[in-house]
Design a protein around this motif. Structure first.
Motif, PDB file in Angstrom:
ATOM      1  N   MET A 122     -13.996   8.868 -20.331  1.00 49.01           N
ATOM      2  CA  MET A 122     -12.985   8.939 -19.283  1.00 49.01           C
ATOM      3  C   MET A 122     -11.597   8.805 -19.896  1.00 49.01           C
ATOM      4  SD  MET A 122     -14.745   6.548 -16.355  1.00 49.01           S
ATOM      5  CE  MET A 122     -13.391   6.879 -15.218  1.00 49.01           C
ATOM      6  N   SER A 123     -10.637   9.422 -19.265  1.00 49.29           N
ATOM      7  CA  SER A 123      -9.254   9.329 -19.696  1.00 49.29           C
ATOM      8  C   SER A 123      -8.510   8.329 -18.809  1.00 49.29           C
ATOM      9  CB  SER A 123      -8.579  10.701 -19.611  1.00 49.29           C
ATOM     10  OG  SER A 123      -8.544  11.159 -18.269  1.00 49.29           O
ATOM     11  N   THR A 124      -7.371   7.888 -19.354  1.00 52.91           N
ATOM     12  CA  THR A 124      -6.568   6.944 -18.566  1.00 52.91           C
ATOM     13  C   THR A 124      -6.006   7.597 -17.300  1.00 52.91           C
ATOM     14  OG1 THR A 124      -4.678   7.558 -19.956  1.00 52.91           O
ATOM     15  CG2 THR A 124      -5.928   5.569 -20.569  1.00 52.91           C
ATOM     16  N   GLU A 125      -5.817   8.888 -17.312  1.00 53.05           N
ATOM     17  CA  GLU A 125      -5.317   9.580 -16.111  1.00 53.05           C
ATOM     18  C   GLU A 125      -6.347   9.556 -14.991  1.00 53.05           C
ATOM     19  OE1 GLU A 125      -3.452  13.930 -14.843  1.00 53.05           O
ATOM     20  OE2 GLU A 125      -4.101  13.542 -16.896  1.00 53.05           O
ATOM     21  N   THR A 126      -7.621   9.753 -15.344  1.00 55.02           N
ATOM     22  CA  THR A 126      -8.689   9.699 -14.333  1.00 55.02           C
ATOM     23  C   THR A 126      -8.811   8.303 -13.751  1.00 55.02           C
ATOM     24  OG1 THR A 126      -9.868  11.447 -15.534  1.00 55.02           O
ATOM     25  CG2 THR A 126     -11.118  10.148 -13.920  1.00 55.02           C
ATOM     26  N   ILE A 127      -8.731   7.315 -14.631  1.00 52.53           N
ATOM     27  CA  ILE A 127      -8.816   5.930 -14.160  1.00 52.53           C
ATOM     28  C   ILE A 127      -7.628   5.598 -13.258  1.00 52.53           C
ATOM     29  CG2 ILE A 127      -8.824   3.535 -14.898  1.00 52.53           C
ATOM     30  CD1 ILE A 127     -10.285   4.388 -17.426  1.00 52.53           C
ATOM     31  N   ALA A 128      -6.454   6.093 -13.570  1.00 54.33           N
ATOM     32  CA  ALA A 128      -5.268   5.825 -12.751  1.00 54.33           C
ATOM     33  C   ALA A 128      -5.399   6.448 -11.364  1.00 54.33           C
ATOM     34  CB  ALA A 128      -4.029   6.372 -13.459  1.00 54.33           C
ATOM     35  N   GLN A 129      -5.928   7.670 -11.280  1.00 56.93           N
ATOM     36  CA  GLN A 129      -6.094   8.313  -9.971  1.00 56.93           C
ATOM     37  C   GLN A 129      -7.136   7.582  -9.127  1.00 56.93           C
ATOM     38  OE1 GLN A 129      -4.282  10.993  -8.787  1.00 56.93           O
ATOM     39  NE2 GLN A 129      -5.348  10.522  -6.861  1.00 56.93           N
ATOM     40  N   THR A 130      -8.243   7.191  -9.765  1.00 57.12           N
ATOM     41  CA  THR A 130      -9.282   6.449  -9.024  1.00 57.12           C
ATOM     42  C   THR A 130      -8.777   5.092  -8.549  1.00 57.12           C
ATOM     43  OG1 THR A 130     -10.960   7.545 -10.378  1.00 57.12           O
ATOM     44  CG2 THR A 130     -11.637   5.586  -9.157  1.00 57.12           C
ATOM     45  N   ALA A 131      -8.049   4.394  -9.398  1.00 61.41           N
ATOM     46  CA  ALA A 131      -7.506   3.091  -9.024  1.00 61.41           C
ATOM     47  C   ALA A 131      -6.498   3.217  -7.892  1.00 61.41           C
ATOM     48  CB  ALA A 131      -6.854   2.439 -10.240  1.00 61.41           C
ATOM     49  N   LYS A 132      -5.723   4.270  -7.899  1.00 62.69           N
ATOM     50  CA  LYS A 132      -4.758   4.475  -6.814  1.00 62.69           C
ATOM     51  C   LYS A 132      -5.448   4.694  -5.470  1.00 62.69           C
ATOM     52  CE  LYS A 132      -0.878   7.464  -5.542  1.00 62.69           C
ATOM     53  NZ  LYS A 132      -0.019   8.604  -5.965  1.00 62.69           N
ATOM     54  N   THR A 133      -6.499   5.494  -5.473  1.00 65.15           N
ATOM     55  CA  THR A 133      -7.216   5.779  -4.217  1.00 65.15           C
ATOM     56  C   THR A 133      -7.898   4.528  -3.681  1.00 65.15           C
ATOM     57  OG1 THR A 133      -7.582   8.062  -4.956  1.00 65.15           O
ATOM     58  CG2 THR A 133      -8.973   7.222  -3.158  1.00 65.15           C
TER      59      THR A 133
ATOM     60  N   GLY B 183       0.813  -1.210   0.000  1.00 67.21           N
ATOM     61  CA  GLY B 183       0.000   0.000   0.000  1.00 67.21           C
ATOM     62  C   GLY B 183       0.845   1.257   0.000  1.00 67.21           C
ATOM     63  N   ILE B 184       1.932   1.251   0.753  1.00 67.20           N
ATOM     64  CA  ILE B 184       2.816   2.418   0.771  1.00 67.20           C
ATOM     65  C   ILE B 184       3.455   2.628  -0.596  1.00 67.20           C
ATOM     66  CG2 ILE B 184       4.910   3.356   1.795  1.00 67.20           C
ATOM     67  CD1 ILE B 184       4.149   1.952   4.404  1.00 67.20           C
ATOM     68  N   MET B 185       3.864   1.518  -1.232  1.00 66.60           N
ATOM     69  CA  MET B 185       4.458   1.630  -2.575  1.00 66.60           C
ATOM     70  C   MET B 185       3.445   2.160  -3.570  1.00 66.60           C
ATOM     71  SD  MET B 185       6.680  -1.895  -2.626  1.00 66.60           S
ATOM     72  CE  MET B 185       7.095  -1.696  -4.364  1.00 66.60           C
ATOM     73  N   LEU B 186       2.194   1.721  -3.442  1.00 67.85           N
ATOM     74  CA  LEU B 186       1.165   2.229  -4.342  1.00 67.85           C
ATOM     75  C   LEU B 186       0.908   3.713  -4.103  1.00 67.85           C
ATOM     76  CD1 LEU B 186      -1.075   1.760  -6.464  1.00 67.85           C
ATOM     77  CD2 LEU B 186      -2.589   1.108  -4.551  1.00 67.85           C
ATOM     78  N   LEU B 187       0.921   4.106  -2.850  1.00 65.60           N
ATOM     79  CA  LEU B 187       0.661   5.514  -2.531  1.00 65.60           C
ATOM     80  C   LEU B 187       1.786   6.417  -3.042  1.00 65.60           C
ATOM     81  CD1 LEU B 187      -1.348   7.364  -1.062  1.00 65.60           C
ATOM     82  CD2 LEU B 187       0.037   7.076   1.014  1.00 65.60           C
ATOM     83  N   LEU B 188       3.009   5.880  -3.056  1.00 64.48           N
ATOM     84  CA  LEU B 188       4.146   6.679  -3.520  1.00 64.48           C
ATOM     85  C   LEU B 188       4.327   6.653  -5.035  1.00 64.48           C
ATOM     86  CD1 LEU B 188       6.777   5.771  -0.763  1.00 64.48           C
ATOM     87  CD2 LEU B 188       5.345   7.834  -0.932  1.00 64.48           C
ATOM     88  N   THR B 189       3.608   5.794  -5.692  1.00 70.41           N
ATOM     89  CA  THR B 189       3.736   5.724  -7.160  1.00 70.41           C
ATOM     90  C   THR B 189       3.082   6.948  -7.794  1.00 70.41           C
ATOM     91  OG1 THR B 189       3.665   3.313  -7.052  1.00 70.41           O
ATOM     92  CG2 THR B 189       3.206   4.346  -9.187  1.00 70.41           C
ATOM     93  N   PRO B 190       3.754   7.648  -8.676  1.00 70.20           N
ATOM     94  CA  PRO B 190       3.157   8.826  -9.318  1.00 70.20           C
ATOM     95  C   PRO B 190       1.987   8.438 -10.215  1.00 70.20           C
ATOM     96  CG  PRO B 190       5.544   8.864  -9.545  1.00 70.20           C
ATOM     97  CD  PRO B 190       5.178   7.504  -9.043  1.00 70.20           C
ATOM     98  N   VAL B 191       1.042   9.322 -10.359  1.00 67.93           N
ATOM     99  CA  VAL B 191      -0.118   9.069 -11.212  1.00 67.93           C
ATOM    100  C   VAL B 191       0.313   8.950 -12.663  1.00 67.93           C
ATOM    101  CG1 VAL B 191      -2.356   9.971 -11.943  1.00 67.93           C
ATOM    102  CG2 VAL B 191      -1.605  10.281  -9.577  1.00 67.93           C
ATOM    103  N   ASN B 192       1.340   9.689 -13.056  1.00 69.76           N
ATOM    104  CA  ASN B 192       1.809   9.616 -14.442  1.00 69.76           C
ATOM    105  C   ASN B 192       2.320   8.221 -14.790  1.00 69.76           C
ATOM    106  OD1 ASN B 192       1.238  12.343 -14.732  1.00 69.76           O
ATOM    107  ND2 ASN B 192       3.333  12.981 -14.184  1.00 69.76           N
ATOM    108  N   GLU B 193       2.975   7.595 -13.822  1.00 69.77           N
ATOM    109  CA  GLU B 193       3.460   6.233 -14.067  1.00 69.77           C
ATOM    110  C   GLU B 193       2.306   5.258 -14.239  1.00 69.77           C
ATOM    111  OE1 GLU B 193       6.254   3.324 -14.730  1.00 69.77           O
ATOM    112  OE2 GLU B 193       6.534   5.488 -14.575  1.00 69.77           O
ATOM    113  N   LEU B 194       1.287   5.410 -13.432  1.00 68.74           N
ATOM    114  CA  LEU B 194       0.110   4.555 -13.570  1.00 68.74           C
ATOM    115  C   LEU B 194      -0.604   4.841 -14.895  1.00 68.74           C
ATOM    116  CD1 LEU B 194      -1.328   4.730  -9.931  1.00 68.74           C
ATOM    117  CD2 LEU B 194      -0.032   2.867 -10.976  1.00 68.74           C
TER     118      LEU B 194
END
Length: 258
Positions: A164-175, A130-141
């Motif tokens: 929807m854009s891939t950036e929105t999906i990446a931010q939602t998936a991270k949260t 979870g910490i690694m996921l939280l530290l991963t930048p949204v751009n990388e996702l």
């Protein structure tokens, strides 16, 4: 010549004197009594008075304090009616060899402690993920999602239809991913602590979750695979014979305390 009368030496009865009673013998059986005469009853010999003031043939009263009567030394309870030292009515005392409640188990066995350590280690690796996921930048996702959608035209069409854009999906998936990881860490910790306390329900819950986690062994990263294997090993150690004996002892001690 006149004849001399014989002298009567019997004294003549005086006037007013009562004739002396004559002794009459009791009638014999078979002898008919004259009319109006009742048979005489033989006089009964006088009986000696009883030392207890009772008539002959009766038992003396029991002494005070016997067979439930009040006695001065027992405060109103005596004999078989005296109070029992065990708080029960008089008579038979409660046997001293009754069933004793089981003693609460002491420290958990080694197998339980190993299970606790393995499950906590799995929870720690989950928290690390979870910490690694939280530290991963949204751009990388986002870059990873672009590669996935580019390889499948059908996914590109669905993404375009949803607007929807891939950036929105990446931010939602991270949260959401971080939230689920935190929930997983809490589950690992709760199951580990309750297993150490001897909870059978925690063992059953951990077994169900371990069976579900087997799906992650196929296609997961190395960190996820190690996490799943540690959790399964911890549940297996919780079902060994010493662990099961400890869980039963804890259950019996709780049942007697209720």
């Amino acid at each position: 010549m006149s004849q001399d009368r014989p002298e009567n030496n019997d004294p003549s009865p005086q006037e007013g004197s009562q004739p002396s009673p004559q002794h009459q013998e009791p009638p014999q059986y078979g002898v008919r009594l004259p009319q109006g005469q009742n048979p005489q009853q033989p006089s009964q010999p006088e009986s000696n008075p009883s030392p207890y003031g009772q008539t002959p043939g009766q038992y003396p009263p029991p002494p005070p304090g016997a067979y439930g009567q009040a006695g001065p030394a027992q405060g109103g309870q005596g004999g078989y009616g005296r109070p029992s030292p065990y708080g029960q009515p008089g008579g038979y005392a409660q046997p001293a060899g009754g069933m004793q409640p089981p003693q609460a188990p002491g420290n958990p066995p080694k197998q339980i402690m190993i299970s606790f350590g393995l499950i906590m280690a799995a929870g720690a690796l989950t928290l690390l993920s979870g910490i690694m996921l939280l530290l991963t930048p949204v751009n990388e996702l986002t870059r990873v999602l672009d590669e996935v959608y580019a390889s499948d035209p059908m996914l590109q069409e669905q993404l375009a239809a949803a607007g929807m854009s891939t950036e929105t999906i990446a931010q939602t998936a991270k949260t959401f991913g971080f939230v689920f990881i935190v929930i997983g860490v809490l589950l690992y910790a709760l199951i580990a602590f309750f297993i150490r306390r001897g909870s059978n329900g925690a063992r059953v819950t951990g077994t169900v979750l371990a069976a579900i986690s087997l799906i992650g062994l196929f296609g997961g990263d190395i960190l996820g695979v190690v996490t799943i294997l540690l959790g399964i090993a911890g549940i297996v150690m919780a079902w060994t014979a010493p662990s099961s004996a400890y869980v039963r002892a804890v259950k019996e001690a709780k049942r007697w305390r209720r």
